[in-house]
Design an enzyme around this catalytic site. Structure first.
Site, PDB file in Angstrom:
ATOM      1  N   ASP A  67      26.083  55.226  96.591  1.00  0.00           N
ATOM      2  CA  ASP A  67      24.657  55.456  96.792  1.00  0.00           C
ATOM      3  C   ASP A  67      24.274  56.916  96.592  1.00  0.00           C
ATOM      4  O   ASP A  67      25.143  57.789  96.470  1.00  0.00           O
ATOM      5  CB  ASP A  67      24.219  54.967  98.190  1.00  0.00           C
ATOM      6  CG  ASP A  67      25.139  55.447  99.309  1.00  0.00           C
ATOM      7  OD1 ASP A  67      25.995  56.317  99.047  1.00  0.00           O
ATOM      8  OD2 ASP A  67      25.000  54.953 100.432  1.00  0.00           O
ATOM      9  N   ASN A 136      24.127  50.943 112.722  1.00  0.00           N
ATOM     10  CA  ASN A 136      23.331  49.697 112.711  1.00  0.00           C
ATOM     11  C   ASN A 136      23.975  48.615 111.826  1.00  0.00           C
ATOM     12  O   ASN A 136      23.347  47.600 111.537  1.00  0.00           O
ATOM     13  CB  ASN A 136      21.897  49.985 112.238  1.00  0.00           C
ATOM     14  CG  ASN A 136      21.840  50.481 110.800  1.00  0.00           C
ATOM     15  OD1 ASN A 136      22.867  50.616 110.135  1.00  0.00           O
ATOM     16  ND2 ASN A 136      20.640  50.754 110.301  1.00  0.00           N
ATOM     17  N   HIS A 138      24.986  49.013 108.644  1.00  0.00           N
ATOM     18  CA  HIS A 138      24.751  49.084 107.196  1.00  0.00           C
ATOM     19  C   HIS A 138      26.023  49.451 106.437  1.00  0.00           C
ATOM     20  O   HIS A 138      26.925  50.091 106.972  1.00  0.00           O
ATOM     21  CB  HIS A 138      23.573  50.007 106.841  1.00  0.00           C
ATOM     22  CG  HIS A 138      23.802  51.485 106.931  1.00  0.00           C
ATOM     23  ND1 HIS A 138      22.803  52.372 107.272  1.00  0.00           N
ATOM     24  CD2 HIS A 138      24.893  52.253 106.694  1.00  0.00           C
ATOM     25  CE1 HIS A 138      23.266  53.600 107.241  1.00  0.00           C
ATOM     26  NE2 HIS A 138      24.537  53.555 106.897  1.00  0.00           N
ATOM     27  N   GLU A 143      20.524  48.382 104.484  1.00  0.00           N
ATOM     28  CA  GLU A 143      20.145  48.380 105.895  1.00  0.00           C
ATOM     29  C   GLU A 143      20.009  46.931 106.385  1.00  0.00           C
ATOM     30  O   GLU A 143      19.935  45.997 105.574  1.00  0.00           O
ATOM     31  CB  GLU A 143      18.802  49.110 106.046  1.00  0.00           C
ATOM     32  CG  GLU A 143      18.817  50.558 105.564  1.00  0.00           C
ATOM     33  CD  GLU A 143      19.511  51.518 106.538  1.00  0.00           C
ATOM     34  OE1 GLU A 143      20.290  51.061 107.398  1.00  0.00           O
ATOM     35  OE2 GLU A 143      19.271  52.730 106.423  1.00  0.00           O
TER      36      GLU A 143
HETATM   37  C1  GLP Z   1      25.408  56.996 105.402  1.00  0.00           C
HETATM   38  C2  GLP Z   1      25.955  56.371 104.086  1.00  0.00           C
HETATM   39  C3  GLP Z   1      26.978  55.311 104.347  1.00  0.00           C
HETATM   40  C4  GLP Z   1      27.916  55.767 105.449  1.00  0.00           C
HETATM   41  C5  GLP Z   1      27.152  55.877 106.738  1.00  0.00           C
HETATM   42  C6  GLP Z   1      27.989  56.389 107.912  1.00  0.00           C
HETATM   43  O1  GLP Z   1      24.072  56.838 105.641  1.00  0.00           O
HETATM   44  N1  GLP Z   1      24.977  55.890 103.172  1.00  0.00           N
HETATM   45  O2  GLP Z   1      27.685  55.029 103.138  1.00  0.00           O
HETATM   46  O3  GLP Z   1      28.947  54.828 105.618  1.00  0.00           O
HETATM   47  O4  GLP Z   1      25.967  56.587 106.618  1.00  0.00           O
HETATM   48  O5  GLP Z   1      28.182  57.766 107.885  1.00  0.00           O
HETATM   49  P1  GLP Z   1      29.252  58.512 108.762  1.00  0.00           P
HETATM   50  O6  GLP Z   1      30.576  58.230 108.172  1.00  0.00           O
HETATM   51  O7  GLP Z   1      28.901  59.979 108.647  1.00  0.00           O
HETATM   52  O8  GLP Z   1      29.112  58.000 110.143  1.00  0.00           O
END
Ligand code: GLP
Length: 247
Positions: A67, A136, A138, A143
């Protein structure tokens, strides 16, 4: 689905790297799907070490990232382009021509998303897709309520995701409102999934992903349907699980 629980973040990260390195050694021209966020940083540090000390060779590897924020140019220090070059690609011998990250400044977003899907198919599909998880539930920026069959497209970010990511921006208003993200259906076509989670902030999302019903309200729960998914956790992220998972 194989659920693996390790004592701490470092051990979890090393196990993840070992699994990715096995794929790269068996198939030097493999296709790797990368994720951003703080969770895979330990995995990336370990891959860099393996490249430097053990000669792990990425020269023939093709990569696709999950993404990117809409509206951030690649040189913006919060873009996922910047993140990937800073934390992994600049430190290994990946060929720039084989790196794919969604383009947050694409003018024709729909056309770009269709091209991204075509490029994944032309590359032969993704051999192993690394995933983090949002609190959440995702995956990538799919989402809650995202279609479980979705393809690469533009999506609005959930309010809680924008709040969670605000810490990286000068002010909460600067957090982008949209992202281009691989769809849940795109992710499910990868031959292997490696979902990583660390820390107690993820315990609830992991319990719902692994032991809850498959639901678009918890997009990560779709991994239950994948034929070769590994959910790799540290003990804090596993704290909400009720079954016993062997070592
Ligand atoms: C972001 C990304 C995800 C990621 C998530 C968790 O928003 N788009 O791909 O897995 O949040 O992030 P973190 O690993 O910093 O908790």
């Amino acid at each position: 689905m194989l659920v693996l629980i390790r004592d701490d973040y470092e051990t979890m990260s090393r196990e993840a790297a070992r699994r990715v390195a096995t794929v790269v050694r068996r198939k030097p021209n493999c296709v790797l799907g990368f994720a951003t966020g703080s969770t895979p940083l330990g995995l990336y540090r370990e891959l860099i070490r393996m490249h430097r000390e053990e000669g792990l060779d990425f020269s023939k590897v093709t990569t696709f990232n999950l993404d990117e924020y809409v509206g951030l140019p690649p040189e913006h220090d919060q873009s996922y382009h910047y993140f990937m070059w800073e934390n992994l690609f600049s430190h290994i011998n990946v060929d720039r021509r084989f790196v794919h990250i969604p383009h947050g400044m694409a003018e024709d977003v729909e056309g770009f998303c269709a091209w991204y899907e075509r490029r994944i198919a032309e590359a032969g599909g993704i051999d192993v897709q690394i995933l983090g998880i949002g609190a959440n539930g995702h995956i990538a920026f799919n989402e809650p309520s995202s279609s479980l069959g979705s393809r690469t497209r533009i999506k609005p970010l959930a309010g809680t995701t924008r709040e969670a990511n605000a810490r990286f921006f000068a002010s909460p208003d600067e957090v982008p409102t949209h992202a281009i993200t691989m769809g849940v259906g795109t992710i499910m076509e990868a031959r292997k999934l490696l979902l990583l989670a660390s820390g107690d902030a993820k315990a609830d999302a992991i319990a719902r992903t692994v032991e809850g019903p498959i639901s678009a309200m918890v997009p990560a729960s779709i991994v239950q349907l994948h034929r070769d998914a590994v959910v790799l956790l540290d003990s804090a992220a596993a704290a909400g699980l009720t079954l016993h998972y062997p070592e």
